[in-house]
Design a protein around this motif. Structure first.
Motif, PDB file in Angstrom:
ATOM      1  N   LEU A  28      -8.093  -1.639   5.086  1.00  0.00           N
ATOM      2  CA  LEU A  28      -6.817  -2.343   4.939  1.00  0.00           C
ATOM      3  C   LEU A  28      -6.059  -2.474   6.270  1.00  0.00           C
ATOM      4  CD1 LEU A  28      -5.504  -0.803   1.587  1.00  0.00           C
ATOM      5  CD2 LEU A  28      -6.782  -2.929   1.935  1.00  0.00           C
ATOM      6  N   TYR A  70       0.893  -1.168   0.000  1.00  0.00           N
ATOM      7  CA  TYR A  70       0.000   0.000   0.000  1.00  0.00           C
ATOM      8  C   TYR A  70       0.925   1.210   0.000  1.00  0.00           C
ATOM      9  CZ  TYR A  70      -3.887   2.856   2.133  1.00  0.00           C
ATOM     10  OH  TYR A  70      -4.858   3.781   2.432  1.00  0.00           O
ATOM     11  N   ARG A  96       3.511  -1.010   4.103  1.00  0.00           N
ATOM     12  CA  ARG A  96       3.080   0.369   3.854  1.00  0.00           C
ATOM     13  C   ARG A  96       4.296   1.193   3.441  1.00  0.00           C
ATOM     14  NH1 ARG A  96      -1.870   2.237   6.363  1.00  0.00           N
ATOM     15  NH2 ARG A  96      -3.123   0.422   6.963  1.00  0.00           N
ATOM     16  N   LEU A 124      -1.931   0.270  -4.910  1.00  0.00           N
ATOM     17  CA  LEU A 124      -2.113  -1.032  -4.281  1.00  0.00           C
ATOM     18  C   LEU A 124      -1.549  -2.103  -5.204  1.00  0.00           C
ATOM     19  CD1 LEU A 124      -5.895  -0.523  -3.417  1.00  0.00           C
ATOM     20  CD2 LEU A 124      -3.979  -0.211  -1.827  1.00  0.00           C
TER      21      LEU A 124
END
Length: 318
Positions: A264, A195, A271, A235
């Motif tokens: 999420l 992400y 991340r 994503l």
């Protein structure tokens, strides 16, 4: 000729046929001559934002744009098959000179629910550029998260077995320095369940119905869970698949980007915070075209930033 020699001969013949037909990629030209689709950029656009879509095509998307003429040429090249979806994209160079494959689409909600004049113009635009994805969503500000989830279902339908590594959701008033961004995506091309974007932490939740960013669905909490700014986040394919086909119904939120972050949050994701994304620009803050993404630009500012990139100048303020 013995059995072993026959097998070798047949194998050599098959390899030769596949090589000639292009099924087997040659390594003579370098590993990056025909890379897989690294990025599928989906620009969520309001139906009447014709000028912003045109500005994007004239600037950061200019190397990716196809017209009705090039689409017609593709029919002849591909034995009558017209690619009207993102397809295999176009190979362009990132900021480090490496060729990567990119495709894009503008996402607009159900054409049938647009007013007749807007629908006619949008359909004419689609006939010319073949770059609009009609997603199953109603065009309404309070339902932007529903539109984003519809984008994931569209991507899952168009690419059921993968075919891209990153899907980037972009606002139509965001300008991308695409070569610099592609280098970032390539750097993280080995990531799964990832992400990527500009991460907001401890963002305040507006509980007043009169507030622009009023959030009625986040209970009584005072801050949101961490999320990537909606001006542009990405994503990996596996995360898109999760959102497109959830095991249970997903809760929707009025604030699209915060809502995606909430959905999420339970996942074991990588991340990736990109500080060079500039989500906000208000008041007298000057235009900066050195960022990989600049949000809230006008049509004229799109042109200014593209000129800045083309000139390769080091001047930051225009």
């Amino acid at each position: 000729m013995g059995p072993t020699q026959s097998l070798v001969a047949v194998t050599a013949a098959v390899v030769a046929v596949l090589s000639v037909s292009g099924v087997l990629a040659s390594t003579a030209g370098g590993a990056n001559d025909h890379p897989e689709l690294l990025l599928l950029a989906v620009i969520t656009s309001a139906p009447k934002n014709f000028a912003l879509r045109s500005a994007a095509r004239s600037t950061y998307l200019s190397q990716l744009v196809t017209t009705a003429e090039t689409a017609t040429a593709a029919v002849a090249d591909d034995d009558g098959e017209l690619r009207t979806h993102a397809g295999e994209g176009v190979v362009i160079r990132d900021s480090e000179g490496v060729g990567v494959r990119v495709a894009y689409k503008f996402a607009i909600g159900n054409f049938s629910q647009l007013d007749p004049e807007t629908r006619k113009k949008v359909e004419a635009e689609q006939a010319e550029f073949h770059d609009i994805a009609e997603v199953d969503a109603v065009e309404q500000y309070a339902l932007l998260m529903r539109k984003t989830l519809a984008v994931t279902r569209w991507a899952k339908r168009e690419y059921p077995f993968g075919g891209y590594h990153w899907l980037m959701k972009v606002d139509d008033d965001s300008f991308l320095n695409l070569p610099k961004f592609l280098a970032i995506f390539r750097l993280h091309s080995n990531k799964k369940y990832a992400y990527l974007g500009f991460q907001h932490n401890n963002s305040y939740v507006y509980h007043s119905p009169n507030a622009k960013y009023y959030e009625p669905n986040w209970w009584d909490c005072q801050t949101f869970l961490p999320y990537m700014s909606g001006c542009g986040y990405a994503l990996t394919y596996d995360v898109v698949s999760y959102l497109a086909q959830p095991a249970v119904p997903l809760r929707e939120f009025k604030n699209e980007d915060a809502g995606i972050g909430i959905l999420l949050a339970p996942l074991d994701l990588t991340r990736i915070h990109i500080p060079d994304i500039r989500p906000e620009r208000e008041g007298d803050i000057p235009l900066l075209c050195t960022h990989v993404l600049q949000h809230r630009l006008t049509v004229d500012e799109f042109m200014s930033c593209q000129k800045f990139i083309d000139q390769g100048t080091q001047k930051e303020d225009l």
